[in-house]
Design a protein around this motif. Structure first.
Motif, short mmCIF file in Angstrom:
data_model
loop_
_atom_site.label_atom_id
_atom_site.label_comp_id
_atom_site.label_asym_id
_atom_site.label_seq_id
_atom_site.Cartn_x
_atom_site.Cartn_y
_atom_site.Cartn_z
N HIS A 167 -20.54 32.79 18.78
CA HIS A 167 -21.49 31.87 18.99
C HIS A 167 -20.95 30.73 18.84
CE1 HIS A 167 -24.57 35.07 19.10
NE2 HIS A 167 -23.71 35.86 18.20
N HIS A 168 -21.62 29.70 19.64
CA HIS A 168 -21.11 28.18 19.39
C HIS A 168 -22.57 27.47 19.56
CE1 HIS A 168 -18.29 29.81 22.14
NE2 HIS A 168 -17.36 28.97 21.33
N TYR A 169 -22.40 26.50 18.29
CA TYR A 169 -23.49 25.47 18.13
C TYR A 169 -23.12 24.28 18.18
CZ TYR A 169 -25.21 30.11 16.26
OH TYR A 169 -25.37 31.35 16.24
N PRO A 170 -23.92 23.17 18.40
CA PRO A 170 -23.63 21.79 18.59
C PRO A 170 -23.38 21.20 17.29
CG PRO A 170 -26.16 22.00 18.87
CD PRO A 170 -25.39 23.63 18.68
N THR A 171 -22.56 20.11 17.27
CA THR A 171 -21.97 19.49 15.89
C THR A 171 -21.94 17.97 16.16
OG1 THR A 171 -19.86 19.47 17.11
CG2 THR A 171 -20.34 21.21 15.38
N GLN A 172 -23.24 17.57 16.49
CA GLN A 172 -23.37 16.05 16.46
C GLN A 172 -24.06 15.78 14.99
OE1 GLN A 172 -24.36 17.71 19.18
NE2 GLN A 172 -22.37 16.86 20.19
N PHE A 173 -23.77 14.81 14.37
CA PHE A 173 -24.66 14.41 13.18
C PHE A 173 -25.94 13.60 13.59
CE2 PHE A 173 -19.94 14.56 11.64
CZ PHE A 173 -20.03 15.62 10.87
N CYS A 174 -26.79 13.72 12.70
CA CYS A 174 -28.07 13.03 13.12
C CYS A 174 -27.81 11.41 13.32
CB CYS A 174 -29.10 13.16 11.82
SG CYS A 174 -30.64 12.30 12.33
N HIS A 175 -28.20 10.95 14.58
CA HIS A 175 -27.79 9.64 14.70
C HIS A 175 -28.76 8.70 14.08
CE1 HIS A 175 -26.94 6.32 17.36
NE2 HIS A 175 -28.31 6.07 17.41
N ALA A 176 -30.12 8.97 13.95
CA ALA A 176 -31.02 7.94 13.42
C ALA A 176 -30.76 8.00 11.97
CB ALA A 176 -32.38 8.78 13.15
N LEU A 177 -30.21 9.04 11.23
CA LEU A 177 -29.79 8.86 9.71
C LEU A 177 -28.92 8.37 9.58
CD1 LEU A 177 -30.45 9.82 6.89
CD2 LEU A 177 -29.19 11.80 7.20
N THR A 178 -27.71 8.46 10.59
CA THR A 178 -26.44 7.78 10.24
C THR A 178 -26.42 6.36 10.84
OG1 THR A 178 -25.28 9.88 10.92
CG2 THR A 178 -23.92 7.68 11.36
N GLN A 179 -27.16 5.80 11.64
CA GLN A 179 -27.52 4.44 11.78
C GLN A 179 -28.07 3.82 10.85
OE1 GLN A 179 -25.86 3.16 14.76
NE2 GLN A 179 -26.36 1.21 13.45
N ASP A 180 -29.25 4.57 10.18
CA ASP A 180 -30.10 4.11 9.16
C ASP A 180 -29.02 3.80 7.76
OD1 ASP A 180 -32.47 3.05 8.23
OD2 ASP A 180 -32.67 4.95 6.97
N PHE A 181 -28.15 4.72 7.72
CA PHE A 181 -27.20 4.58 6.67
C PHE A 181 -26.08 3.29 6.83
CE2 PHE A 181 -22.89 5.66 5.07
CZ PHE A 181 -22.92 5.76 3.76
N ILE A 182 -25.58 3.26 8.05
CA ILE A 182 -24.78 2.12 8.24
C ILE A 182 -25.64 0.98 8.21
CG2 ILE A 182 -23.65 0.91 10.08
CD1 ILE A 182 -22.87 3.84 11.13
N ASN A 183 -26.85 0.82 8.55
CA ASN A 183 -27.53 -0.42 8.49
C ASN A 183 -28.07 -0.81 7.21
OD1 ASN A 183 -27.40 -0.54 11.37
ND2 ASN A 183 -29.70 0.21 11.43
N ALA A 184 -27.96 0.04 6.05
CA ALA A 184 -28.33 -0.15 4.82
C ALA A 184 -27.04 -0.58 4.04
CB ALA A 184 -28.92 1.13 4.19
N ILE A 185 -25.82 -0.35 4.54
CA ILE A 185 -24.57 -0.66 3.60
C ILE A 185 -24.47 -2.42 3.57
CG2 ILE A 185 -22.06 -0.94 3.82
CD1 ILE A 185 -22.23 1.71 5.18
N ASN A 186 -24.22 -2.48 2.41
CA ASN A 186 -24.13 -4.11 2.06
C ASN A 186 -23.15 -4.68 2.97
OD1 ASN A 186 -22.97 -6.63 0.47
ND2 ASN A 186 -24.40 -5.85 -1.08
N LYS A 187 -23.32 -5.89 3.35
CA LYS A 187 -22.63 -6.76 4.46
C LYS A 187 -21.02 -6.77 3.90
CE LYS A 187 -26.14 -9.17 6.90
NZ LYS A 187 -26.71 -10.29 7.11
N ASN A 188 -20.84 -6.82 2.46
CA ASN A 188 -19.75 -7.05 1.75
C ASN A 188 -18.86 -5.73 2.05
OD1 ASN A 188 -20.33 -9.68 0.87
ND2 ASN A 188 -21.10 -8.80 -0.95
N GLU A 189 -19.62 -4.63 2.46
CA GLU A 189 -18.66 -3.47 2.43
C GLU A 189 -18.30 -3.15 3.93
OE1 GLU A 189 -17.49 -1.74 0.04
OE2 GLU A 189 -18.79 -2.44 -1.59
N THR A 190 -19.18 -3.72 4.94
CA THR A 190 -19.20 -3.22 6.46
C THR A 190 -17.51 -3.41 6.90
OG1 THR A 190 -19.75 -5.33 6.98
CG2 THR A 190 -21.50 -3.75 6.80
N ALA A 191 -16.74 -4.15 6.48
CA ALA A 191 -15.50 -4.25 7.05
C ALA A 191 -14.83 -3.19 6.87
CB ALA A 191 -14.64 -5.64 6.39
#
Length: 290
Positions: free
Chosen positions: A159-183
């Protein structure tokens, strides 16, 4: 989590024994775990303990004091901690160990009447064109053949199952990262390799190679050009499992080596721990602030 997609058979057992975690449905699991909103998964006992200790210090604003959290449930297979609204669990090495853990964690949450948990997985990895100390936030998991699917053999059938990570959660996580860490943050695909050596196209395993060093580099560059930025051994199983049950999931890798340069992890153990803590603390900060 979509309750309608859960297996009905376990729900009708007189007692559901979560053997590998050390709990069963005869306990008051709703009282113990009913407030869980986040599940933070990682590979090793030590990494789970580290996350629990760091989480506790941050959540309770503990400074200048060494914190050692105790585990709950069984200790021999997985280390489990519950801190505030989060379950922190080590899942072991590889997809088989991960899937045992995920099955029982989900059953535990169902018995506890938890409806919408968010799953994070954080762990060390090899990078592709990514330096040690940088962090890869996954967009999707792919197989060794660079396909975005999880291959599962069930009852002798593939059997095959899709493997995308949750875009909304991932984007929310990235947006929440302190600007000093984004680099230091890189987004990209993660290869879930079948093993650590040949399964990740390394040259330094014990088994004979079916590829040359030149072919290894061609493969790594092909993966890079298709958006891959890190390797681990569990990404496809994690994403594939969560997608089947509509669980929001996000994976974060702490890079310890750039595979374009070497197969060997050459940084010190202390540096490895620091890099993992950096990735883990981004998840902890996200959970606490939300």
């Amino acid at each position: 989590m979509n309750y309608d997609k859960l297996n009905p058979f376990f729900q009708n057992l007189e007692v559901d024994y979560l053997y590998h975690l050390g709990f069963d449905s005869g306990q008051n699991l709703e009282q113990m775990f009913g407030d869980v909103e986040y599940v933070i998964l990682t590979r090793s006992f030590n990494n789970a303990d580290t996350i629990a200790n760091e989480f506790t210090k941050k959540f309770y604003s503990i400074r200048d004091t060494d914190v050692r959290c105790k585990t709950i449930g069984k200790r021999e297979r997985y280390h489990i901690h519950k801190i505030h609204n989060s379950l922190i669990v080590s899942h072991g090495i590889g997809v088989p160990s991960l899937l045992i853990c995920l099955n029982e964690v989900v059953k535990l949450l169902w018995h506890a009447k938890v409806k919408s948990p968010k799953f994070f997985r954080v762990g060390p990895s090899g990078g592709l064109g990514v330096n040690p100390g940088q962090i890869v936030v996954g967009t999707e998991a792919v197989t060794n053949t660079l396909e975005a699917q999880f291959e599962s053999i069930e009852f002798g059938q593939l059997h095959h199952y899709p493997t995308q990570f949750c875009h909304a959660l991932t984007q929310d996580f990235i947006n929440a990262i302190n600007k000093n860490e984004t680099a230091s943050i890189v987004t990209g695909k993660i290869i879930g390799g079948m093993g650590y050596y040949n399964g990740q196209a390394r040259l330094n395993g014990a088994m004979p190679l079916s590829y040359t060093p030149e072919e290894q580099q061609q493969y790594l560059h092909k993966a890079y050009n298709q958006g891959v930025r890190s390797f681990d051994m569990e990404a496809t199983g994690f994403a594939g499992f969560c997608n089947q049950l509509e669980i929001s999931c996000c994976e974060i890798n702490a890079v310890l080596v750039d595979r374009f340069l070497t197969d060997e992890i050459y940084i010190s153990k202390q540096e490895q721990i620091l890099h993992f803590k950096k990735a883990a603390n981004l998840v902890i900060d996200y959970v606490i602030n939300h």
